[in-house]
Design an enzyme around this catalytic site. Structure first.
Site, short mmCIF file in Angstrom:
data_model
loop_
_atom_site.label_atom_id
_atom_site.label_comp_id
_atom_site.label_asym_id
_atom_site.label_seq_id
_atom_site.Cartn_x
_atom_site.Cartn_y
_atom_site.Cartn_z
N HIS A 73 -16.63 -8.80 12.94
CA HIS A 73 -16.97 -8.15 14.01
C HIS A 73 -18.43 -7.13 13.68
CE1 HIS A 73 -13.63 -5.51 13.20
NE2 HIS A 73 -14.59 -4.53 13.84
N CYS A 208 -11.79 2.68 14.46
CA CYS A 208 -12.15 2.08 13.41
C CYS A 208 -13.84 2.24 13.33
CB CYS A 208 -11.84 0.55 13.37
SG CYS A 208 -12.59 -0.41 15.00
#
Length: 707
Positions: A73, A208
């Site tokens: 991603h 993250c």
């Protein structure tokens, strides 16, 4: 159909689904194929750009998850519409999961400036992937339409499902919300279970780098573990969705805290004093039960690591808070703290150094020899009263000829740039010390750190003094933060008492005891650099070249760069040569890969060849990270070849005696190189050597390295 529903329906289409597909043996091939699917549907302007950004995210940490799942991603300028591309792979492909390859791969592509609504949809999918029923349904799907329906169902939650993920106690206080500078959410957990696990309450923060997938998957993994254990857990997800921080009352009542982060925790001081378990975000996905058990143990252990009020590094949940804080070892903390200082220092170096270089370009390299310095012109002249260049040259033979420009306007503007650059550069050591202290003690350490850094400058201790002063200030501030003070005094500790006391202690120790010895060491290092010649200087160039090419922007690369930029403050020929060696060597890896893809394109995939084209500009701009996609795909050949070329370039720069007065910019700061020809030649030599080495290694490999 509403706008929101349209956005959800368009997130994935039949054309974005590949069932039982063989997309290649490597994750690079899978990502490239899925990126091509996204671009083919008009949702990205460049498949190569999307693939490059996704691989850059992979270089930060692998996106493979236990259970045969992969979620590459990224946010990308190439993406025009938030998109999910799915492939059910046959055979499985290794994405770095601990239990083997992945057969379910989602490419989550978000626009760089995408709206929050799209990001909510993307995170909904990420959270569904931790549910076995959802992944089982994906594996059993017989048609692309079934996959689209499954995904649409999870990214279009019913009101009941949405309520299930709403925190039981949402904070509405602006003061609480302001404590978290990045968007944050409170994820719900199970209801308290009387008599189970002693009625413990645990809070957690997950984060993250991109804040899209791992953040929310880690949160839901911890929530599921809490449900299994029958305890209360609340999670604050510091991701891309604009949601609510944990209420202060809930944090106050918590028995322990879990930090599962790959980036610094925002508003970390809210958890000060709580027992903590810290790790990277992926451990919370892979081992949530173990982390929760460790948190419960820490809650009853007086010797357990506790939140000191701040941390600054990937996964640094409890910087400087002692052993046992999750997976964060002592040496990892040391590296994180030092890199925090360096990362915040570099903008001062870049801005100040480039402005000084522009001053030389405009006014000439003798602008420092002006009577009274460059600031004398600024104090006595203006744009309406330009300096008398002829009189200046007549007063000092050094300023004659090319030493000073003939144009009064250029000389005045050059003095302006030089003075501003010098002032910005003067923050180098205080910023280094201040943010090293910040890495240890969070915000209460900044003022003492800057103070200790300023004392280091005053004492002549320089770069070494900044490191020592920053560590000292951080430790002192951290110690004060651990004091058990009355509740009425806690509010004053981080904003007044700790900065004041730590500044007095750290600044006093630097001024009275440490400043002069460190100044002597700094002067000795400077004298050693100035005395280097012949083989000694060449050896230093080799070492710096190897360091610059070892990890392409990582800690070793940053250490060499910090050494060079700190030396610029000395303004000596030796320090300028070190800067030249570091920049030239750092340009070699991307340029070498660009050259290799041009001379032997058959050794590279289509995506790598496109990356090679971009690497020309990245290398010329001194962006070593341009070689990361190649190194990530084939590290055993690319990195050694890059290091050989970097060593050749570093040695050549030192042998030629090339000087560089700018800390960044590559060939675009040619005006700061003396002479430019030898700098260019050194880069050319290293690029050719490195390109030939990697080409030969790839051509003679027993197994193919590119699809």
């Amino acid at each position: 159909m509403s706008t929101d529903t349209t956005a959800q329906a368009q997130l994935i289409t039949l054309q974005l689904v590949r069932l039982d597909a063989d997309l290649g043996a490597r994750k690079e091939d899978v990502i490239a194929a899925l990126a091509a699917n996204v671009a083919g549907t008009g949702r990205a302007t460049s498949a190569e750009g999307l693939q490059r950004d996704a691989m850059a995210r992979e270089a930060q940490s692998a996106t493979g998850l236990p259970g045969g799942i992969a979620i590459p991603h990224c946010r990308s300028e190439a993406v025009t519409t938030a998109t999910l591309a799915f492939a059910r792979l046959s055979p499985k492909v290794d994405f770095g999961a601990p239990d083997g390859g992945a057969d379910l791969a989602f490419l989550i592509a978000a626009p760089a400036s995408g709206g929050q609504e799209h990001l909510k949809l993307l995170t909904a999918l990420a959270r569904a992937l931790v549910k076995p029923a959802f992944t089982a349904a994906l594996r059993a799907a017989k048609t692309e339409q079934e996959v689209v329906d499954l995904v649409t169902d999870v990214v279009s939650p019913t009101p009941k499902a949405e309520a299930a993920t709403t925190p039981a106690t949402a904070s509405t206080s602006p003061s609480v919300a302001s404590q978290t500078t990045a968007p944050a959410a409170a994820g719900a957990a199970s209801a308290p279970s009387a008599g189970v696990a002693g009625g413990k309450v645990v809070v957690a923060v997950t984060a993250c780098p991109t804040g899209i997938a791992h953040t929310y998957m880690a949160a839901d993994s911890l929530v599921a573990a809490a449900e299994r254990a029958g305890i209360t857990l609340k999670v604050e997800t510091q991701g891309s969705g604009a949601t609510t921080p944990l209420p202060a009352s809930l944090i106050e009542s918590a028995d322990a805290v879990i930090f599962a982060t790959d980036v610094p925790v925002k508003g970390r001081e809210r958890f000060a004093g709580k027992p903590v378990v810290a790790s990277g975000v992926k451990r919370a996905i892979n081992e949530p039960d173990a982390m929760l058990a460790e948190a419960l143990t820490a809650s009853t252990d007086p010797q357990a690591a506790r939140v000191a009020g701040g941390g600054s590094g990937a996964g640094a949940g409890a910087a400087a808070s002692g052993a046992g804080a999750g997976d964060v070892s002592f040496w990892v903390k040391v590296r994180q703290v030092l890199l925090t200082g360096v990362s915040y220092m570099i903008p001062f170096v870049a801005a100040g150094g480039l402005l000084i270089a522009l001053g030389f370009l405009f006014a000439g390299y003798r602008v420092t020899n002006l009577p009274g310095g460059a600031d004398s012109i600024l104090l006595t002249n203006s744009l309406w009263n330009l300096p008398d260049v002829a009189a200046l040259k007549a007063a000092d033979p050094l300023l004659q000829g090319d030493g000073l420009r003939d144009s009064a306007l250029l000389v005045y503007l050059g003095a302006v740039f030089f003075q501003i650059g010098g002032l910005a550069f003067s923050f180098l050591v205080p910023a280094l010390a201040g943010y090293i202290a910040f890495g240890i003690a969070d915000r209460p350490g900044i003022a003492p750190g800057f103070t200790a850094g300023a004392v280091a400058v005053f004492s002549g201790a320089g770069f070494l003094g900044g490191i020592v002063g920053g560590v000292l200030a951080g430790l002192v501030a951290y110690w004060f933060s651990r004091l058990d003070v009355p509740k009425w005094l806690r509010g004053l500790m981080p904003v007044m008492i700790i900065p004041l006391a730590a500044s007095v202690v750290a600044g006093g120790l630097m001024l009275l005891f440490l400043g002069r010895p460190l100044a002597a060491a700094t002067n000795g290092l400077t004298d050693w650099l100035n005395g280097l010649s012949g083989s000694a200087a060449i050896l230093l160039g080799v070492i710096l070249g190897l360091m610059m090419c070892f990890d392409l922007g990582g800690p070793v690369n940053k250490a060499a760069y910090a050494f060079a930029t700190a030396g610029l403050a000395a303004q000596t020929p030796a320090s300028f040569q070190v800067m030249a060696a570091v920049m030239a060597a750092g340009m070699v890896p991307p340029l070498a890969m660009a050259l290799s893809t041009a001379i032997r394109p058959k050794l590279y995939s289509a995506v790598e060849k496109e990356n090679g084209k971009a690497a020309w500009l990245l290398g010329a701009s001194f962006i070593s990270e341009g070689a990361i996609p190649f190194a990530a795909a084939d590290p055993l050949r690319v990195i050694p070849a890059s290091m050989v070329g970097g060593a050749v370039t570093g040695a050549a720069v030192m042998a030629f005696g090339t000087e560089l007065r700018a800390p960044h910019g590559g060939f675009f700061v040619f005006f700061a190189m003396q002479p430019f020809a030898t700098f260019f030649l050194a880069v050319l030599l290293g690029t050719v050597v490195s390109a030939l080495a990697v080409t030969v290694l790839k051509a003679t490999a027993k197994t193919p390295v590119a699809a």
